[in-house]
Design an enzyme around this catalytic site. Structure first.
Site, PDB file in Angstrom:
ATOM      1  N   GLY A 220      -4.715   3.842  -7.351  1.00 17.71           N
ATOM      2  CA  GLY A 220      -5.049   4.541  -8.673  1.00 17.71           C
ATOM      3  C   GLY A 220      -3.882   5.355  -9.193  1.00 17.71           C
ATOM      4  O   GLY A 220      -3.726   5.349 -10.326  1.00 17.71           O
ATOM      5  N   ILE A 221      -2.930   6.051  -8.158  1.00 13.30           N
ATOM      6  CA  ILE A 221      -2.129   6.949  -8.728  1.00 13.30           C
ATOM      7  C   ILE A 221      -1.049   6.419  -9.464  1.00 13.30           C
ATOM      8  O   ILE A 221      -0.476   7.285 -10.073  1.00 13.30           O
ATOM      9  CB  ILE A 221      -1.801   8.008  -7.331  1.00 13.30           C
ATOM     10  CG1 ILE A 221      -0.917   9.142  -7.787  1.00 13.30           C
ATOM     11  CG2 ILE A 221      -1.060   7.126  -6.467  1.00 13.30           C
ATOM     12  CD1 ILE A 221      -1.628  10.148  -8.886  1.00 13.30           C
ATOM     13  N   GLU A 240       9.159  -1.452  -3.033  1.00 15.28           N
ATOM     14  CA  GLU A 240       8.506  -2.982  -2.839  1.00 15.28           C
ATOM     15  C   GLU A 240       7.933  -3.505  -3.781  1.00 15.28           C
ATOM     16  O   GLU A 240       7.845  -4.876  -4.069  1.00 15.28           O
ATOM     17  CB  GLU A 240       7.783  -2.952  -1.531  1.00 15.28           C
ATOM     18  CG  GLU A 240       6.436  -2.041  -1.665  1.00 15.28           C
ATOM     19  CD  GLU A 240       5.610  -2.288  -0.359  1.00 15.28           C
ATOM     20  OE1 GLU A 240       6.512  -1.858   0.803  1.00 15.28           O
ATOM     21  OE2 GLU A 240       4.516  -2.513  -0.415  1.00 15.28           O
ATOM     22  N   GLY A 338       4.264  -1.177   3.257  1.00  9.91           N
ATOM     23  CA  GLY A 338       5.705  -0.565   3.607  1.00  9.91           C
ATOM     24  C   GLY A 338       5.483   0.851   3.312  1.00  9.91           C
ATOM     25  O   GLY A 338       6.611   1.446   3.177  1.00  9.91           O
ATOM     26  N   LYS A 363     -16.060   9.328  -2.250  1.00 15.44           N
ATOM     27  CA  LYS A 363     -17.456   8.993  -2.302  1.00 15.44           C
ATOM     28  C   LYS A 363     -18.343  10.190  -3.215  1.00 15.44           C
ATOM     29  O   LYS A 363     -19.225  11.081  -2.441  1.00 15.44           O
ATOM     30  CB  LYS A 363     -18.261   9.012  -1.049  1.00 15.44           C
ATOM     31  CG  LYS A 363     -17.740   7.756  -0.199  1.00 15.44           C
ATOM     32  CD  LYS A 363     -18.080   6.453  -0.450  1.00 15.44           C
ATOM     33  CE  LYS A 363     -17.526   5.385   0.201  1.00 15.44           C
ATOM     34  NZ  LYS A 363     -17.197   4.083  -0.667  1.00 15.44           N
TER      35      LYS A 363
HETATM   36  N1  COA Z   1     -13.532   7.813   3.824  1.00 12.33           N
HETATM   37  C1  COA Z   1     -14.545   6.792   3.387  1.00 12.33           C
HETATM   38  N2  COA Z   1     -14.106   6.196   2.311  1.00 12.33           N
HETATM   39  C2  COA Z   1     -13.145   6.369   1.401  1.00 12.33           C
HETATM   40  C3  COA Z   1     -12.158   7.361   1.830  1.00 12.33           C
HETATM   41  C4  COA Z   1     -12.158   8.117   2.703  1.00 12.33           C
HETATM   42  N3  COA Z   1     -11.683   9.275   3.365  1.00 12.33           N
HETATM   43  N4  COA Z   1     -11.132   7.711   0.951  1.00 12.33           N
HETATM   44  C5  COA Z   1     -11.377   6.464   0.199  1.00 12.33           C
HETATM   45  N5  COA Z   1     -12.515   5.830   0.413  1.00 12.33           N
HETATM   46  C6  COA Z   1     -13.056   4.663  -0.388  1.00 12.33           C
HETATM   47  C7  COA Z   1     -12.986   5.173  -1.810  1.00 12.33           C
HETATM   48  O1  COA Z   1     -14.537   5.528  -1.981  1.00 12.33           O
HETATM   49  C8  COA Z   1     -13.218   3.572  -2.381  1.00 12.33           C
HETATM   50  O2  COA Z   1     -14.434   2.999  -2.136  1.00 12.33           O
HETATM   51  P1  COA Z   1     -15.012   1.839  -3.366  1.00 12.33           P
HETATM   52  O3  COA Z   1     -13.970   0.792  -3.241  1.00 12.33           O
HETATM   53  O4  COA Z   1     -16.275   1.531  -2.554  1.00 12.33           O
HETATM   54  O5  COA Z   1     -14.954   2.542  -4.370  1.00 12.33           O
HETATM   55  C9  COA Z   1     -12.193   3.014  -1.406  1.00 12.33           C
HETATM   56  O6  COA Z   1     -12.232   3.691  -0.201  1.00 12.33           O
HETATM   57  C10 COA Z   1     -10.596   3.012  -2.021  1.00 12.33           C
HETATM   58  O7  COA Z   1     -10.160   4.113  -2.306  1.00 12.33           O
HETATM   59  P2  COA Z   1      -9.382   4.263  -3.497  1.00 12.33           P
HETATM   60  O8  COA Z   1      -9.140   6.053  -3.534  1.00 12.33           O
HETATM   61  O9  COA Z   1     -10.083   3.746  -4.927  1.00 12.33           O
HETATM   62  O10 COA Z   1      -8.177   3.614  -3.172  1.00 12.33           O
HETATM   63  P3  COA Z   1      -6.915   3.109  -4.185  1.00 12.33           P
HETATM   64  O11 COA Z   1      -7.256   1.747  -4.850  1.00 12.33           O
HETATM   65  O12 COA Z   1      -6.055   4.230  -4.716  1.00 12.33           O
HETATM   66  O13 COA Z   1      -5.862   2.695  -3.073  1.00 12.33           O
HETATM   67  C11 COA Z   1      -5.118   2.593  -0.612  1.00 12.33           C
HETATM   68  C12 COA Z   1      -5.539   3.494  -1.802  1.00 12.33           C
HETATM   69  C13 COA Z   1      -4.604   4.019   0.429  1.00 12.33           C
HETATM   70  C14 COA Z   1      -6.357   2.224  -0.037  1.00 12.33           C
HETATM   71  C15 COA Z   1      -3.886   1.985  -0.812  1.00 12.33           C
HETATM   72  O14 COA Z   1      -2.745   2.714  -1.603  1.00 12.33           O
HETATM   73  C16 COA Z   1      -3.416   1.075   0.229  1.00 12.33           C
HETATM   74  O15 COA Z   1      -3.936   0.231   0.654  1.00 12.33           O
HETATM   75  N6  COA Z   1      -2.511   1.602   0.752  1.00 12.33           N
HETATM   76  C17 COA Z   1      -1.920   0.968   1.745  1.00 12.33           C
HETATM   77  C18 COA Z   1      -0.377   1.277   2.528  1.00 12.33           C
HETATM   78  C19 COA Z   1       0.575   1.476   1.376  1.00 12.33           C
HETATM   79  O16 COA Z   1       0.551   2.718   0.999  1.00 12.33           O
HETATM   80  N7  COA Z   1       1.496   0.632   1.255  1.00 12.33           N
HETATM   81  C20 COA Z   1       2.720   0.795   0.690  1.00 12.33           C
HETATM   82  C21 COA Z   1       2.576   0.490  -0.966  1.00 12.33           C
HETATM   83  S1  COA Z   1       2.395  -1.144  -1.455  1.00 12.33           S
END
Ligand code: COA
Length: 434
Positions: A220-221, A240, A338, A363
């Site tokens: 999202g960010i 990447e 990555g 949540k």
């Molecule tokens: N405990 C429980 N649930 C949590 C949580 C926590 N601490 N933090 C987030 N969640 C839940 C959210 O409520 C959301 O649930 P929903 O799908 O039911 O709404 C879900 O997890 C995803 O959270 P969100 O903040 O919307 O994720 P995002 O889309 O912004 O993605 C990552 C964040 C971290 C998952 C994502 O960046 C990722 O997969 N990163 C992987 C590694 C990476 O950074 N790779 C390099 C770049 S490609």
């Protein structure tokens, strides 16, 4: 010059024709997301369903849409192994139906080399040029690692796949059979930007110098950050994932790539994922180079860019500074991707910084993402010794170089106010704060 279109015609068949070449016991693989040839995979699934072949495995990364073979009826007959769960494969991973690899993205090609067990590589490519080359278009990543090891290579030509430049070409002579399927490339659903995202983007932007080279991760960010950096000058791109945020920053003039110290005047990427705007931008655009992930995400190469700024998202962080970005407790959510490659590379870059961004709660405000200890079973994506800054809507915690007590104070200061007292209490119980 050889008549490559004649060779193309000889190799041209249908998705069903290619599925007929897949034998029982084959270990197949497709590159990331939009690189997976859906028509061929569905045709293979039909053969499995009809009992013509069995014991098929396939490997995929960041699968967004649904696939026939994801359905439960294929368990044990057409097994999927994920390298990074996307919205399409997450449920199967969480239910334990799909096995998964959990490694830094930079390592994928070397793992394919190490295992050397690929029977078939199945991939989508853009139409062939007069020299017999297909471009992999919006993706590249680990494709060379797969190509080196696959015994059979099949391609699905899609006129909607953009043609991009770099090392991402495959020649008709390397391909056993070709089919055609023209469908718009899968787009990444655009997430809405929340007020918190804007605040987080603003804090990070304050710490990004003009002339910095940036990587922005998935989640999202990224949209908010794209907007927050719009006033910067001469930014460069080495990432990447090349996304909508990157296109916006190029179009508004914030990115020029002129002050890069590595691949000057070029945006460097290993896959592109976003809206149609991204695919239109990258098509036939020599200002973007698509290079293999073991090169793009190699921390030594990342670090060749001075003032490297890496921004990725996280799911939770503990007082030690351990970041989990891939699982909710032991339940897989996505994958490491990555993230750590960039945390490490940014730290090694002269003037570099890495940021892990997350809203302070999840949540609907019921869970603090800043915790005394990671949830039991949570995977550590970014190691405490390497993590630099954590950012929430309450500010930036600068962890690197701090003592345990200092880190904990920094983190509590950016936790949601509703949780700060409880976190302080736990920190005292753990003898971190006195
Ligand atoms: N405990 C429980 N649930 C949590 C949580 C926590 N601490 N933090 C987030 N969640 C839940 C959210 O409520 C959301 O649930 P929903 O799908 O039911 O709404 C879900 O997890 C995803 O959270 P969100 O903040 O919307 O994720 P995002 O889309 O912004 O993605 C990552 C964040 C971290 C998952 C994502 O960046 C990722 O997969 N990163 C992987 C590694 C990476 O950074 N790779 C390099 C770049 S490609």
């Amino acid at each position: 010059m050889e008549n490559f279109s004649e060779i193309y015609k000889q190799k041209l068949t249908s998705a069903e024709g290619i599925a007929q070449m897949i034998k029982s016991g084959y270990n197949c693989a497709s590159p990331i997301c939009m690189g997976e040839p859906v028509d061929i995979m569905n045709a293979i699934a039909r053969r499995v369903k009809n009992g013509e072949i069995e014991n098929i495995k396939t490997n995929g990364t960041l699968n967004i849409g649904n696939r026939d073979y994801f359905n439960e009826e294929f368990a044990g007959k057409f097994d999927f192994r994920s390298w990074f769960f996307g919205a399409g494969s997450r449920k199967g991973g969480q239910e334990g139906r799909f096995d998964y690899f959990s490694y830094n993205y930079s390592d994928y090609p070397r793992i394919y080399d190490m295992r050397n067990d690929l029977d078939a590589l199945l991939m989508v490519v853009s139409p062939m040029d007069e020299h017999g080359y297909f471009s992999t278009g919006a993706y590249f990543g680990e494709t060379l690692g797969m190509l080196r090891n696959a015994k059979h290579v099949f391609v699905e030509v899609n006129k909607y796949m953009p043609r991009t430049f770099g090392e991402n070409f495959i020649h008709i002579s390397q391909v056993e059979a070709v089919c055609e399927n023209h469908e718009p490339i899968i787009e990444l659903p655009v997430s809405s930007i929340s007020e918190n995202d804007y605040k987080i983007g603003g804090y990070i932007a304050e710490m990004v110098p003009d002339g910095a080279t940036i990587q922005i991760g998935i989640g999202g960010i990224s949209g908010a950050l794209g907007k927050a950096l719009a006033d910067k000058k001469d930014l460069g791109i080495h990432t990447e994932m090349f996304s909508d945020a990157m296109v916006e920053l190029i179009e508004c003039g914030a990115v020029t790539n002129e002050r890069k110290t590595f691949h000057k005047r070029q945006s460097v990427s290993t896959f592109c994922f976003g809206s149609k705007k991204v695919y239109d931008y990258i098509n036939n655009n020599p200002s973007l180079v698509m290079l293999p992930v073991d090169y793009v995400n190699d921390p030594y190469n990342i670090a060749k860019n001075d003032n490297f700024i890496s921004v990725n998202a996280g799911l939770e962080v503990d007082f030690f500074g351990q970041v989990c970005s891939e699982s909710i407790g032991p339940v897989p959510f996505s994958g490491p991707g990555g993230q750590f490659d960039y945390v490490k590379g940014a730290k090694m870059s002269r003037g570099g910084r890495s940021f892990i961004a997350m809203p302070s709660t999840a949540k609907k405000g019921t869970i603090s993402k800043i915790k005394p200890m990671l949830t039991t079973g949570a995977a550590v994506t970014s190691h405490k010794n390497e993590v630099d800054c954590i950012v929430t809507e309450y500010g930036v915690a600068q962890l690197f170089g701090k003592t345990m007590r200092e880190r904990t104070e920094e983190l509590i200061n950016i936790a949601h106010p509703d949780f700060r007292e409880e976190l302080r209490f736990e920190a005292k119980k753990m003898n971190i704060l006195i």
